[in-house]
Design an enzyme around this catalytic site. Structure first.
Site, mmCIF file in Angstrom:
data_model
loop_
_atom_site.group_PDB
_atom_site.id
_atom_site.type_symbol
_atom_site.label_atom_id
_atom_site.label_comp_id
_atom_site.label_asym_id
_atom_site.label_seq_id
_atom_site.Cartn_x
_atom_site.Cartn_y
_atom_site.Cartn_z
ATOM 1 N N GLU A 173 52.095 30.868 1.242
ATOM 2 C CA GLU A 173 50.971 31.818 1.159
ATOM 3 C C GLU A 173 50.117 31.684 2.420
ATOM 4 O OE1 GLU A 173 48.708 30.680 -2.321
ATOM 5 O OE2 GLU A 173 50.563 30.325 -3.416
ATOM 6 N N LYS A 195 46.994 30.924 4.538
ATOM 7 C CA LYS A 195 45.852 30.047 4.263
ATOM 8 C C LYS A 195 44.590 30.773 4.730
ATOM 9 C CE LYS A 195 43.977 25.427 4.837
ATOM 10 N NZ LYS A 195 42.628 25.848 5.195
ATOM 11 N N ASP A 248 40.861 31.662 5.599
ATOM 12 C CA ASP A 248 39.735 30.900 6.137
ATOM 13 C C ASP A 248 38.452 31.418 5.477
ATOM 14 O OD1 ASP A 248 38.473 29.040 7.614
ATOM 15 O OD2 ASP A 248 38.628 30.088 9.530
ATOM 16 N N LYS A 302 48.767 24.289 9.810
ATOM 17 C CA LYS A 302 47.721 24.969 10.579
ATOM 18 C C LYS A 302 48.330 25.604 11.822
ATOM 19 C CE LYS A 302 43.514 23.911 8.859
ATOM 20 N NZ LYS A 302 42.561 23.342 9.723
ATOM 21 N N CYS A 342 29.652 49.734 40.507
ATOM 22 C CA CYS A 342 29.588 49.864 41.956
ATOM 23 C C CYS A 342 30.168 51.241 42.263
ATOM 24 C CB CYS A 342 30.434 48.774 42.601
ATOM 25 S SG CYS A 342 30.747 49.110 44.331
HETATM 26 S S1 IVH Z 1 45.920 25.857 -2.663
HETATM 27 C C1 IVH Z 1 45.537 21.718 -4.564
HETATM 28 N N1 IVH Z 1 46.282 28.070 -1.369
HETATM 29 O O1 IVH Z 1 42.429 25.638 1.947
HETATM 30 C C2 IVH Z 1 45.752 22.897 -3.713
HETATM 31 N N2 IVH Z 1 44.423 26.731 -0.799
HETATM 32 O O2 IVH Z 1 42.274 23.078 3.322
HETATM 33 C C3 IVH Z 1 44.650 23.838 -3.770
HETATM 34 N N3 IVH Z 1 43.024 27.703 0.948
HETATM 35 O O3 IVH Z 1 40.680 23.900 -0.528
HETATM 36 C C4 IVH Z 1 44.596 24.756 -2.657
HETATM 37 N N4 IVH Z 1 44.163 29.537 1.238
HETATM 38 O O4 IVH Z 1 39.985 26.346 0.050
HETATM 39 C C5 IVH Z 1 45.521 26.987 -1.516
HETATM 40 N N5 IVH Z 1 46.703 30.109 -0.336
HETATM 41 C C6 IVH Z 1 45.952 29.014 -0.495
HETATM 42 C C7 IVH Z 1 44.796 28.806 0.285
HETATM 43 C C8 IVH Z 1 44.058 27.642 0.109
HETATM 44 C C9 IVH Z 1 43.112 28.865 1.608
HETATM 45 C C10 IVH Z 1 41.954 26.704 1.175
HETATM 46 C C11 IVH Z 1 41.358 26.126 -0.060
HETATM 47 C C12 IVH Z 1 41.653 24.673 0.064
HETATM 48 C C13 IVH Z 1 41.718 24.509 1.531
HETATM 49 C C14 IVH Z 1 42.403 23.260 1.964
#
Ligand code: IVH
Length: 672
Positions: free
Chosen positions: A116, A118, A120, A316, A427
């Site tokens: 998925e 991630k 921000d 990341k 200019c």
């Molecule tokens: S799963 C135990 N899925 O990233 C796992 N987190 O750096 C729970 N985040 O605390 C998180 N997109 O705030 C998950 N597709 C996604 C995410 C995601 C963003 C964030 C979330 C998490 C943080 C960790």
């Protein structure tokens, strides 16, 4: 022993720094370092803690999640703790993650991952009792968060009631975010109101959700995506992450699109594709991909550590932002004469590339961001975009003075100008070396002086070799030297010389267009040549004499005046005259009769004895307005051989038609 003391001191210092950054990020919504720098500090602390081999206190940032809830909000305990994710920054770290899981799961285990984006944004926990939203809390320190229920209720993506038959008690975890278009709009509004803009969409989302007044949140257009479940998971009819996402969607919760993969090669390929292109196709910021072991039974078997599960990892992307120092701010002249402020930076790696300078776009941006030499700044390089300075972090001690708008062009020394209502500083000197090639290309183009044979390649070489340093040089080319160049045969040189010679007596309107005066296209040049019988008269014309011409407004008139009042341009015109460039005043100049004034004429078909351009020029000199299509407003159609649709249309509409055979007599009559 002394070394050991040093190590411990650094560990303590790193913990203090990281705690401070956690506070700035999670509580103040105003971080002072980039995510990448934070990650690097955390990694260093992790390494040093392992190296030291001492007991790690549970409040070390390597063991905790986020920051304790702020006192501005009521604390809410999560039923099931909200964990964070381990990070991976390279393919090698992903391979290690994949290997680790396979080892933990035992020989030959199949691992399938759900991938998925991630997001921000900021994590929230939504509690639903009997399908109704009763509480929304931020993640806080993972155990307790801040109650933001009233605010979360204003987010359209968060349902007050779930569809279907959810378990009686259910914790939905997901991310609140602000998409880029909303962020841009919000910051534009804030600037207009004199409020400080948000540094990035993540801060804007956090600042908007963590509000005292829900009406403020309501106006911020926040979004939400669900990705996990805390309490209630066991009661959901899903055996894996994929099934869970589908189930969440069925409840009426937005979920992001997901993908699946099973091997390290697939993982590497997916990351590369997302990092290179897919991430930029989303309307919101993502800073990586989350890889989750799909099967829930497998997830349980590998379990979790203090701050993160072992079954998931955040891969990341190379950070698109970094901080560095501004060594100097200079003004760069673009090919069109616009001066752009550019910051020279201490070299810094951004998204895998070393960045040494960044654009500040224009004087307004420079002032708004208040960037000064010596400041530390956040630099961003997204996709193919030129690096830009996102914001200044100021500097310790006294800052330098803000840079002034340049009064002279750094490339040629001409006075710069900023037109009213325009942000660009320019200019206007057409001999400015920074603009020379562009100006020459326009000057010789077919619609302008029509110097056939002086193409882009040849012009570039002439400029590069210093043979052309101004437009005037085009009329004193060192032919014998050019003749030595490869591909420049005798015949070619002869043709070129002739084309240059012929261009000296082009009509005034073409010459005016060729000068590349801002806003003066072919039509305006024609209007000017029609009104002023000579270049000298035009140069002397006051603004209102210019605005009196149909189609010339204030901005155009000003650009014309600016052009002619630049001493370097006047000198160039004198020089050109001295070299024999004598623009011809078209027949029908200002004093000639204009019997066709206001008449709309269309020419169609082949007209014997005339080139289309020459005929149109003659008609214009008589005052006619030429158009390319026939309508009820057309006054006359001049039809030659093979006239087709336009002639038919003229007949249908009853528009007068002049047969080309009658053209010579008709023209004579007009000119009498
Ligand atoms: S799963 C135990 N899925 O990233 C796992 N987190 O750096 C729970 N985040 O605390 C998180 N997109 O705030 C998950 N597709 C996604 C995410 C995601 C963003 C964030 C979330 C998490 C943080 C960790």
């Amino acid at each position: 022993m002394a070394e050991r003391g040093g190590l411990e001191r650094e560990i303590i210092e790193l913990r203090r720094q990281l705690q401070e950054h956690n506070h700035r990020y999670y509580i103040d919504d105003a971080p002072t370092i980039s995510d990448a720098e934070y990650d690097a500090l955390l990694r260093r602390l992790q390494r040093l803690e392992t190296e030291a081999g001492l007991p790690i206190p549970p409040d070390s940032p390597t063991q905790t999640v986020g920051a304790p809830p702020s006192t501005r909000f009521t604390p809410r305990r999560h039923k099931v703790a909200m964990l964070s994710l381990e990070n991976a920054f390279s393919d090698a770290e992903m391979a290690a993650f994949d290997r680790r899981l396979r080892t933990l799961l035992g020989d030959g285990a199949d691992c399938e991952y759900v991938v998925e984006p991630k997001i921000d944004g900021l994590a929230v926990n939504l509690t639903y009792i009997d399908g109704r939203l009763v509480c929304a809390a931020t993640r806080g320190d993972g155990t307790q968060g801040e109650d933001v229920t009233a605010n979360a209720r204003t987010i359209a993506d968060i349902p007050w009631r779930l569809r279907g038959e959810p378990p009686p008690e259910l914790e939905i975890r997901g991310e609140v975010l602000m998409d880029r278009p909303t962020f841009t709009r919000l910051n534009r509004e804030r600037r207009a109101e004199g409020a400080a803009p948000f540094a990035n969409p993540r801060n804007a989302a956090a600042g908007s959700l963590r509000q005292r007044d829900p009406r403020v949140t309501a106006g911020r257009g926040l979004r939400f995506f669900a990705y996990a479940v805390g309490a209630g998971l066991e009661a959901i009819p899903a055996a894996n992450q994929e099934g869970l996402l589908a189930w969440l969607r069925g409840c009426g919760l937005p979920v992001q699109p997901w993908q699946k993969c099973a091997t390290i090669d697939e993982i590497v390929a997916l990351v590369a594709r997302w990092e290179r292109e897919l991430r930029h196709s989303l309307p919101y910021d993502i800073d990586g991909l989350v890889f989750k072991l799909n099967d829930f039974a497998q997830q349980q078997r590998v379990g979790a550590l203090a701050r993160a599960p072992r079954w998931a990892i955040a891969r990341k992307f190379a950070a698109e932002e970094a901080t560095t120092r501004v060594a100097a701010i200079r003004w760069q002249v673009g090919r069109t004469g616009v001066l752009t402020p550019v910051a020279d930076l201490d070299p810094v790696a951004v998204a895998g590339v070393t960045v040494t300078h960044a654009t500040l776009h224009n004087i307004d941006e420079l002032r708004r961001k208040d960037v000064r030499p010596g400041d530390r700044v956040v630099v961003r390089r997204a996709g193919e975009v030129i690096p830009e300075i996102v914001r200044s972090l100021g500097r310790e001690g006294t800052r330098a003075e803000p840079p002034d708008a340049p009064e002279t062009c750094p490339a040629c020394g001409a006075r710069t100008r900023r037109a009213t209502g325009e942000v660009a500083i320019r200019c206007d000197n057409i001999s400015c070396p920074a603009q020379l090639l562009q100006h020459c290309r326009h000057f010789v183009s077919r619609e302008a002086m029509d110097i056939d044979g002086l193409g882009r390649k040849l012009l570039t070489r002439l400029v590069d070799e210093g043979m052309v340093t101004s437009i005037a040089d085009l009329y004193r080319l060192p032919w014998s030297r050019i003749a030595e160049w490869e591909g420049m045969g005798e015949k070619k040189i002869a043709n070129l010389r002739q084309a240059v010679e012929a261009s000296k007596s082009r009509p005034l309107e073409r010459f005016l267009f060729a000068l590349g005066i801002r806003h003066v296209g072919a039509a305006t040049a024609r209007a000017l040549a029609g009104r002023f019988p000579s270049l000298e008269r035009l140069q002397a014309a006051p603004i209102d004499a210019l605005t009196a011409i149909d189609g010339i407004g204030e901005a155009v008139a000003r650009a014309i005046r600016d052009f002619f009042s630049e001493p370097r341009n006047r000198r160039l015109l004198d020089e050109l005259a001295g070299l024999g460039v004598r623009p011809q005043v078209a027949e029908g100049g200002a004093d000639a009769p204009r019997p066709l004034a206001g008449r709309r004429i269309v020419v169609t078909g082949t007209i014997e004895g005339w080139s289309r351009r020459a005929l149109e020029q003659r008609l214009r000199a008589l005052g006619a307005a030429l158009s390319s299509s026939v309508s009820a407003r057309t006054d006359l159609v001049i039809a030659g051989e093979r006239a087709g649709g336009k002639l038919t249309r003229a007949r249908e509409l009853g528009v007068s038609v002049l047969n080309s055979a009658d053209l010579p007599n008709w023209l004579e009559a007009m000119e009498d």
